[in-house]
Design a protein around this motif. Sequence first.
Motif, mmCIF file in Angstrom:
data_model
loop_
_atom_site.group_PDB
_atom_site.id
_atom_site.type_symbol
_atom_site.label_atom_id
_atom_site.label_comp_id
_atom_site.label_asym_id
_atom_site.label_seq_id
_atom_site.Cartn_x
_atom_site.Cartn_y
_atom_site.Cartn_z
ATOM 1 N N TYR B 251 1.643 15.446 9.890
ATOM 2 C CA TYR B 251 2.144 16.057 8.654
ATOM 3 C C TYR B 251 3.640 15.790 8.489
ATOM 4 N N MET B 252 4.336 15.551 9.600
ATOM 5 C CA MET B 252 5.741 15.149 9.490
ATOM 6 C C MET B 252 5.811 13.708 8.961
ATOM 7 N N ALA B 253 5.006 12.848 9.585
ATOM 8 C CA ALA B 253 5.093 11.422 9.252
ATOM 9 C C ALA B 253 4.628 11.144 7.833
ATOM 10 N N VAL B 254 3.704 11.964 7.320
ATOM 11 C CA VAL B 254 3.147 11.702 5.997
ATOM 12 C C VAL B 254 4.208 11.885 4.903
ATOM 13 N N ALA B 255 5.299 12.575 5.237
ATOM 14 C CA ALA B 255 6.401 12.696 4.278
ATOM 15 C C ALA B 255 6.918 11.303 3.902
ATOM 16 N N GLY B 256 6.807 10.375 4.859
ATOM 17 C CA GLY B 256 7.225 8.995 4.586
ATOM 18 C C GLY B 256 6.416 8.365 3.471
ATOM 19 N N ILE B 257 5.145 8.773 3.358
ATOM 20 C CA ILE B 257 4.280 8.274 2.275
ATOM 21 C C ILE B 257 4.789 8.787 0.937
ATOM 22 N N TYR B 258 5.099 10.101 0.904
ATOM 23 C CA TYR B 258 5.505 10.715 -0.361
ATOM 24 C C TYR B 258 6.821 10.147 -0.895
ATOM 25 N N VAL B 259 7.683 9.696 0.009
ATOM 26 C CA VAL B 259 8.981 9.175 -0.424
ATOM 27 C C VAL B 259 9.019 7.642 -0.331
ATOM 28 N N GLY B 260 8.380 7.102 0.697
ATOM 29 C CA GLY B 260 8.449 5.655 0.931
ATOM 30 C C GLY B 260 7.619 4.849 -0.054
ATOM 31 N N LEU B 261 6.380 5.258 -0.275
ATOM 32 C CA LEU B 261 5.532 4.477 -1.194
ATOM 33 C C LEU B 261 6.107 4.454 -2.610
ATOM 34 N N PRO B 262 6.640 5.575 -3.122
ATOM 35 C CA PRO B 262 7.278 5.504 -4.445
ATOM 36 C C PRO B 262 8.424 4.493 -4.511
ATOM 37 N N ILE B 263 9.150 4.324 -3.398
ATOM 38 C CA ILE B 263 10.222 3.321 -3.395
ATOM 39 C C ILE B 263 9.602 1.924 -3.522
ATOM 40 N N TYR B 325 -5.756 9.608 -1.954
ATOM 41 C CA TYR B 325 -6.116 9.319 -3.349
ATOM 42 C C TYR B 325 -4.838 9.072 -4.161
ATOM 43 N N GLY B 326 -3.866 9.945 -4.000
ATOM 44 C CA GLY B 326 -2.592 9.792 -4.705
ATOM 45 C C GLY B 326 -1.902 8.491 -4.331
ATOM 46 N N ALA B 327 -1.941 8.160 -3.046
ATOM 47 C CA ALA B 327 -1.274 6.944 -2.575
ATOM 48 C C ALA B 327 -1.952 5.701 -3.141
ATOM 49 N N VAL B 328 -3.282 5.710 -3.164
ATOM 50 C CA VAL B 328 -4.009 4.546 -3.679
ATOM 51 C C VAL B 328 -3.715 4.377 -5.166
ATOM 52 N N LEU B 329 -3.693 5.485 -5.919
ATOM 53 C CA LEU B 329 -3.368 5.394 -7.343
ATOM 54 C C LEU B 329 -1.951 4.885 -7.557
ATOM 55 N N LEU B 330 -1.078 5.277 -6.650
ATOM 56 C CA LEU B 330 0.318 4.853 -6.746
ATOM 57 C C LEU B 330 0.429 3.330 -6.594
ATOM 58 N N VAL B 331 -0.353 2.806 -5.668
ATOM 59 C CA VAL B 331 -0.279 1.366 -5.367
ATOM 60 C C VAL B 331 -1.061 0.545 -6.398
ATOM 61 N N HIS B 332 -2.162 1.126 -6.904
ATOM 62 C CA HIS B 332 -3.066 0.389 -7.800
ATOM 63 C C HIS B 332 -2.302 -0.166 -9.011
ATOM 64 N N ARG B 333 -2.343 -1.458 -9.172
ATOM 65 C CA ARG B 333 -1.718 -2.175 -10.298
ATOM 66 C C ARG B 333 -0.224 -1.863 -10.441
ATOM 67 N N SER B 334 0.400 -1.613 -9.317
ATOM 68 C CA SER B 334 1.842 -1.334 -9.383
ATOM 69 C C SER B 334 2.647 -2.614 -9.228
ATOM 70 N N GLY B 335 1.980 -3.680 -8.801
ATOM 71 C CA GLY B 335 2.707 -4.925 -8.540
ATOM 72 C C GLY B 335 3.560 -4.828 -7.280
ATOM 73 N N MET B 336 3.190 -3.906 -6.394
ATOM 74 C CA MET B 336 3.966 -3.693 -5.164
ATOM 75 C C MET B 336 3.945 -4.943 -4.281
ATOM 76 N N SER B 342 5.941 -1.436 3.195
ATOM 77 C CA SER B 342 4.768 -1.014 2.419
ATOM 78 C C SER B 342 3.480 -1.263 3.210
ATOM 79 N N MET B 343 3.473 -2.363 3.966
ATOM 80 C CA MET B 343 2.273 -2.693 4.741
ATOM 81 C C MET B 343 1.987 -1.626 5.803
ATOM 82 N N PHE B 344 3.022 -1.233 6.538
ATOM 83 C CA PHE B 344 2.817 -0.205 7.570
ATOM 84 C C PHE B 344 2.431 1.132 6.943
ATOM 85 N N LEU B 345 3.078 1.476 5.851
ATOM 86 C CA LEU B 345 2.742 2.763 5.220
ATOM 87 C C LEU B 345 1.280 2.768 4.780
#
Lengths: 249, 489
Positions: B251-263, B325-336, B342-345
């Motif tokens: 739950y600590m590490a998942v914070a990286g998803i909430y901030v890292g994937l949006p970047i 689910y949120g992370a997949v939607l974030l990445v879907h068609r984002s052109g990331m 991003s790969m590790f996340l």
Amino acid sequence: MRRPRVVGLVVLGVAVLVAGLPLLRGPIELPVTQHHLLHAALLVGAALAGVLCGRRDALRRASPAWIVLAMIAPILAMLLMWPSAYSFFEQHPAGHAFEHVGIVACGFLAGFAGERFAAGVGWATGGSAVLMALLAAFGFGVAPPTAVPIAAVAEPSLQPGASGRRNTGASSPAQPSHGAMIYATNCAVCHGTAGEGVSGPSLKDERTRKNLRQTIEWIENPAPPMPKFYPAVLTAADVRAVATYVQTL
Amino acid sequence: MKPLSVTLPAIGLRVMWTYIATGLAIFLLMLLVGISMRGSQAGWWTIEPGTFYSLLSLHGIGMLTAMVVAGLGTLWYLVSRETGLDARVAYLAYAFFVAGVACVIVSIVPGHYGALWSMLYPLPFTGTYWPTWATGAWLVGTALVMLGFMIWCGQILGALLARYGGLGGVLAVDYVLHNRAFAKLDHEPPPPQIFAAAITAIDGLIAGTAGLTVGVALIVRWLDPTVAIDPLWAKNLTYLFGHTFANLTMYMAVAGIYVGLPICTRRAYHTSVPLVLAWWGTLLFVIIAYFHHLYMDFVQAESLKLVGELASFLAAIPVVVITVYGAVLLVHRSGMRWTLGSMFLFTGLIGWVVGGAAAVLDSTIPFNVDLHNTLWVPAHFHTYLLEGVVLFTLGWVFVNLEQRAGASSGALIRWLAGLGVFGGGALFVLGFYIAGAAGVPRRYAVEPPPGPYLAGIATVGAILVLVGLLVVAYEALRLARLPRSEVAP
């Protein structure tokens, strides 16, 4: 800001008075569980008093020392709850009252220091002290029936600071055999103190299922989930002794 | 509510890098210890059983501490961006961690302590092959680690309470219960990473209290052998702390998803009502999910076993489903772009799902009876930690490094690092899973067949992970040495 502090000081005064009760009642013999629960009650008052007295302006920067004190205080309270049968504090009313005052001081410090560190944290750290006492009531100094014989044959030489007085103070019946001691130390947790079976199978009348040689072989090379004690823990002589003991169950 | 003040980014970053670098350094050392043990179980070399259990003790507590330290650094920085945090407290907590680790190392290296952190009373006092001072050093060391953790939790809790106006504000109670009124007032709920920090702080304080209770009791028992301890009580508190502590790493590490994937995706990860509800579930249930470690203890009340099963599901499933689910939607068609960050996340999400599913399976009573004493259990937590927490941490590290340098890694490096860390990790945990399904017991220095064969496969996987991590370390140093850039990668 002044009113909570006054209420806090009143609560602290009441807690200190209650802590001094052994001075009036003389030696108090209570089961450990009830004793810890009374400590928890003392800590409720003390921690509440600490929180009320510790409230401060949230905008001011606090010293890091407060949070360390707030976290260490519950641990000190736990140490004061040391449930030793030979404790000076348990047997002398003045010592007992002193111990209680120490517990109150720790509870107060937990709440006060936490609240001085940041608003709201005192509730958490004071609650931590109370929770420790509540949890302690159900296992710290409380032995289940099966654990008594294990304690009775605990190996004195393995314990730090073990004085003869302390170890011989346990309710030991007759001097047990070497095999019985090994059994109580390593086997009784799973097989029961009398071989009646706990999480492991019963060893009652094991001699009708395995002879001595087979018992030794089994102990030396057990099948999972039985742990393998030989040769890391038990020597060949130990294995023979405990197998001989098992044959008598 | 506006923040009272925020910590200077440079100070926050310094704290974060100190924690993460320490955590990853301990992780690398513990990986070497792990390889030595698996190689020994495979028969590639010989480690005497007593030494094996000492190494196992070091590996277990070391890996957990490593992941916790890295996660705490990430969260500290993320919270410091929202509100003021005093770096001195973070370094004080860090000092407790270091002192605790030093005591643990002393207990293992010269002391040969070998009862693990999850020992069951009367261990570590009877049936031991190490000196009693080593037991004391171990107990004091683990208590210092817990104390450092609780200091961190206290600081974060205090800061969040001040920032969001109390516990209700931190947990977005009004946002969930009075959503329309909340929106009309133009209020904003806390960002998702704050829930990770709040749950870590609150549950960490509760679990830490339980851990210190049994820890102090064991220290007292060490000093005074006449003091009795109830073994079932000790086991409950040990796992209340240990299971929660281990779960919180995720739950600590998942914070990286909430901030890292949006970047990476240039999209925002918003707080939603389902996300908040899922985190409430974790807050309530992660503390009591540990009962699944006691299904086979016949003296434990049956009702608690059922509570443990339900809590295991409710602590893990909602937050995994909604976050993924949120992370997949974030990445879907984002052109990331698929950088190392991003790969590790993203691959970390796979580890979280697989490790979580294996954990849920183990926490289901009928399966637990067959799986819990086997290598299935290390399989699930190695997936969770190695393929989840470690990847999230590496992802977060690289997102920061790539953003700072305005550059990313070449394809060859990405392939080598990905195949090594993720691919090697998959091979490594596969050895555990198959062995667990085959009934190979866990915590055995010498395993019955097919354990040694599968341990060989796992060792190859672990060596690949090591190679991958060396590539990762090289690349991290390269990116860190590049001049700071304002241009995003």
